[in-house]
Design an enzyme around this catalytic site. Structure first.
Site, PDB file in Angstrom:
ATOM      1  N   ASP A   1       1.647  -3.439 -30.465  1.00  0.00           N
ATOM      2  CA  ASP A   1       0.502  -3.470 -31.296  1.00  0.00           C
ATOM      3  C   ASP A   1       1.173  -2.632 -32.423  1.00  0.00           C
ATOM      4  OD1 ASP A   1      -1.069  -4.611 -29.410  1.00  0.00           O
ATOM      5  OD2 ASP A   1      -1.773  -2.589 -28.622  1.00  0.00           O
TER       6      ASP A   1
ATOM      7  N   LYS B   1       3.065  -6.405 -35.363  1.00  0.00           N
ATOM      8  CA  LYS B   1       4.324  -7.560 -35.540  1.00  0.00           C
ATOM      9  C   LYS B   1       3.326  -8.835 -36.139  1.00  0.00           C
ATOM     10  CE  LYS B   1       4.548  -7.473 -31.056  1.00  0.00           C
ATOM     11  NZ  LYS B   1       3.952  -6.244 -30.528  1.00  0.00           N
TER      12      LYS B   1
ATOM     13  N   GLY C   1      -1.955  -9.686 -28.495  1.00  0.00           N
ATOM     14  CA  GLY C   1      -3.078  -9.856 -29.474  1.00  0.00           C
ATOM     15  C   GLY C   1      -2.424  -9.569 -30.814  1.00  0.00           C
ATOM     16  N   HIS C   2      -2.058 -10.615 -31.523  1.00  0.00           N
ATOM     17  CA  HIS C   2      -1.706 -10.399 -33.049  1.00  0.00           C
ATOM     18  C   HIS C   2      -2.516 -10.468 -34.039  1.00  0.00           C
ATOM     19  CE1 HIS C   2       2.760 -11.015 -30.980  1.00  0.00           C
ATOM     20  NE2 HIS C   2       2.088 -10.298 -30.418  1.00  0.00           N
TER      21      HIS C   2
ATOM     22  N   GLN D   1       4.694  -8.098 -27.154  1.00  0.00           N
ATOM     23  CA  GLN D   1       4.747  -6.907 -26.312  1.00  0.00           C
ATOM     24  C   GLN D   1       5.873  -6.053 -27.038  1.00  0.00           C
ATOM     25  OE1 GLN D   1       4.507  -9.908 -24.164  1.00  0.00           O
ATOM     26  NE2 GLN D   1       2.474  -9.481 -24.549  1.00  0.00           N
TER      27      GLN D   1
END
Ligand code: GDP
Ligand code: IMO
Ligand code: MG
Length: 424
Positions: free
Chosen positions: A13, A16, A40-41, A223
C-alpha cells in the site's frame, strides 16, 4: 528506459498503483507478474477513483497493452466483477491478456484460507482471506487448476473431480466445514472460462516480442518486499515473490530485459495484518497519520497500522531489489506534526546497534528502533509544483532519507492524484 519494474519496499500500500499509472502514460505495456486480488491499487485521475485488484494499473490508457503473467493467481469471479465495473465506467478492457499458465483461485482455496486462519487462533497471519496462500500451495503441490483448464470444459471437469474430492475431505474431516457441490462448481467455473477465453494469450511471448520491438514495458509489483515469502517477515508474509527478481519468473522473461527498478515507499510506514512492525505508533500521532492519510485497506477496509519511516527496512529493500531509485509517497500526510522521527538503525537487547534488517523474527525480537528527529512542517504542500518549492524541512527530510537508505529519491508524492507528483 524500455523495461521498468515498480515494487513495494515496505509492507504494501505504498501507492504503487499511482506510480504505475503515472509511468504508464509513457509505457506501451503494463504487466502484473505475481500475487492476486489480495492487492488493492488505487489510481486517482481528476477526482475519479479506481481501485484495481487484478487488472494492471495501465488499464486507464486505451492504447496500453495490459498483461497478467503466469505467476499471478486469478480469482475468475472477482476478476469478471472488476472487468464489468471498469466497462460500466467506460474503461475498455479490450487490451487485456492473461497467461494460460496462471493458476485459478477455486472456492475451496478461499474457504481453506478462512478455515486455516481460524484454526491458528491468536497466531493467525491476518491474511486477506482471498485464497491466495492455498492457491499457491496447490501450484507447488502440482495439483492446481490453470486458466488453460478453465477454458477447456472436459479438462476442468476432470480436475475439479479429482482435486475437489480431496479438498472436500480436508474441509469436512479436518476443519468440520461444509463441502462443495462439485457439479455446481464445475458449471459455475465453466461459465467463467467462456467469459475469459478471449483474454487468454501467452504473456511470455507477448512481453518478449514487445521488448524486441523496442516498446516500453512497466512491470507492476503487488504486495511488497517485507511481505516476500523469503525476504519478508516470515511467516507474516504473502505466498509469492513481490521482489524485482520475481518479475522474470512470474512473466517468463530473462533478467537482461530489465533496465530500471523503482521502489515505492511512503514517507512513513504502514502495515495491514499481523506481524512485527518496529516503528509502530500506538498513540495520537499514529491515529493522526491513519486519519489524515486515509489509512484503511483498499482490499479489506481494515485500519492500517501506522508508524515512523524505517530506513532499516527500506535499506533492506534497496539491496534485495537492486533499486535504481525510490518514489516517496504521502509526504503531505506528515504536515502538522511538530517533530518527525526516522528509524536509522536497530538496537539489539545486548546493546549492539545493527543497520541491516535481521533475517528471522527471533533475531528481530527485542530490537528497538534508534531514531533521528527532524523539525516538522505545517504548510499544505499538496499544491507544490517542484521539489524546490517544498518547505526546507520537507526537503531536508527527503535528503536525509535518501542518504540513510542509500538510494536516490526520484519522485515525491504530495497527494493521491496523478498530477500530485514532484519529479527530481
Ligand atoms: P498500492 O497498493 O501500493 O497501490 O497502494 P494503495 O492504493 O493500496 O494505497 C495507497 C493510498 O494512498 C491510496 O488511497 C492512494 O490514493 C493514496 N496515495 C498515493 N500517493 C499519495 C500521496 O502522495 N499523498 C496522499 N495523500 N495519498 C496518496
Ligand atoms: P498491495 O499490492 C498490504 C498482507 C495481508 C497479510 C499478508 C498475507 O495493495 O500493496 P495474503 O492474503 O496475501 O495471504 O495475506 O499479506 N497483504 C497485503 N498488505 N498490501 C497488499 O497488497 C497486500 N497483499 C497481502 O494483509 O498481512
Ligand atoms: Mg494496496
Amino acid at each position: 528506459m524500455p523495461a521498468n519494474i515498480v515494487v513495494g519496499t515496505q509492507w504494501g500500500d505504498e501507492g504503487k498503483g499511482k506510480i504505475i499509472d503515472i509511468l504508464a502514460s509513457r509505457a506501451d505495456v503494463v504487466v502484473r507478474s505475481q500475487g492476486g486480488n489480495n492487492a488493492g491499487h488505487t489510481v486517482v485521475n481528476n477526482g475519479e477513483v479506481y481501485k484495481l485488484h487484478l487488472i494492471p494499473s495501465g488499464i486507464l490508457y486505451p492504447d496500453t497493452l495490459c498483461l497478467i503473467g503466469a505467476g499471478v493467481v486469478l480469482d475468475p469471479k472477482d476478476f469478471i466483477g472488476e472487468l464489468d465495473s471498469l466497462e460500466a465506467r467506460g474503461v475498455s478492457t479490450a487490451n487485456l491478456r492473461i497467461d494460460p499458465r496462471a493458476h485459478i483461485v477455486m472456492p475451496w482455496h478461499i474457504a481453506l484460507d478462512g478455515l486455516s486462519e481460524a484454526f491458528r487462533g491468536g497466531s493467525d497471519i491476518g491474511t486477506t482471506k482471498r485464497g491466495i496462500g492455498p492457491t499457491y500451495m496447490d501450484k507447488y503441490e502440482r495439483c492446481g487448476i490453470r486458466l488453460y483448464d478453465l477454458v477447456h470444459p472436459e479438462v476442468l471437469a476432470a480436475k475439479i473431480k479429482s482435486t475437489g474430492n480431496l479438498k472436500n475431505k480436508i474441509i469436512t474431516e479436518v476443519y468440520g466445514g461444509e463441502p462443495f457441490d462439485l457439479d455446481a462448481v464445475t458449471d459455475e467455473y465453466t461459465g467463467y472460462g467462456k467469459r475469459l477465453l478471449p483474454y487468454m494469450d501467452d504473456v511470455s511471448v507477448l512481453t518478449f516480442d514487445a521488448d524486441k520491438a523496442g516498446k516500453t514495458i512497466m512491470f507492476e509489483g503487488a504486495q511488497a518486499t517485507l511481505l516476500d515469502i523469503d525476504f519478508g517477515t516470515y511467516p507474516y508474509v504473502t505466498s509469492s515473490h513481490p521482489l524485482s527478481a520475481g518479475v522474470c519468473v512470474g512473466t517468463g522473461v530473462g533478467p537482461k530485459v530489465i533496465s530500471n527498478i523503482v521502489g515505492v515507499a511512503k514517507a512513513y510506514t504502514t502495515r495491514v495484518g499481523k506481524g512485527p512492525f518496529p516503528t509502530e505508533l500506538d498513540d495520537e500521532i499514529g491515529d493522526k497519520i491513519r486519519t489524515v492519510g486515509g489509512e484503511f485497506g483498499t482490499t479489506t477496509g481494515r485500519p492500517r497500522r501506522t508508524g515512523w519511516f524505517d530506513a532499516v527496512i527500506v535499506r533492506h529493500s534497496v539491496r534485495v531489489n537492486g533499486l535504481d531509485s525510490l518514489a516517496i509517497n504521502k509526504l503531505d500526510t506528515l504536515s502538522g506534526i511538530d517533530t518527525l522521527k526516522m528509524c536509522v538503525a536497530y538496537k539489539k537487547p545486548d546493546g549492539t546497534v545493527i543497520e541491516n534488517f535481521p533475517p528471522t523474527l527471533e533475531e528481530l525480537a527485542g530490537c528497538t528502533p534508534v531514531y533521528e528527529e527532524f523539525p516538522g512542517f505545517g504548510e499544505d504542500i499538496s499544491k507544490c509544483t517542484s521539489f524546490e518549492e517544498l518547505p526546507e524541512n520537507c526537503r531536508k527530510y527527503i535528503e536525509r532519507l535518501e542518504e540513510l537508505v542509500g538510494c536516490h529519491v526520484g519522485m515525491v508524492g504530495i497527494g493521491p492524484d496523478r498530477s500530485q507528483i514532484l519529479e527530481r
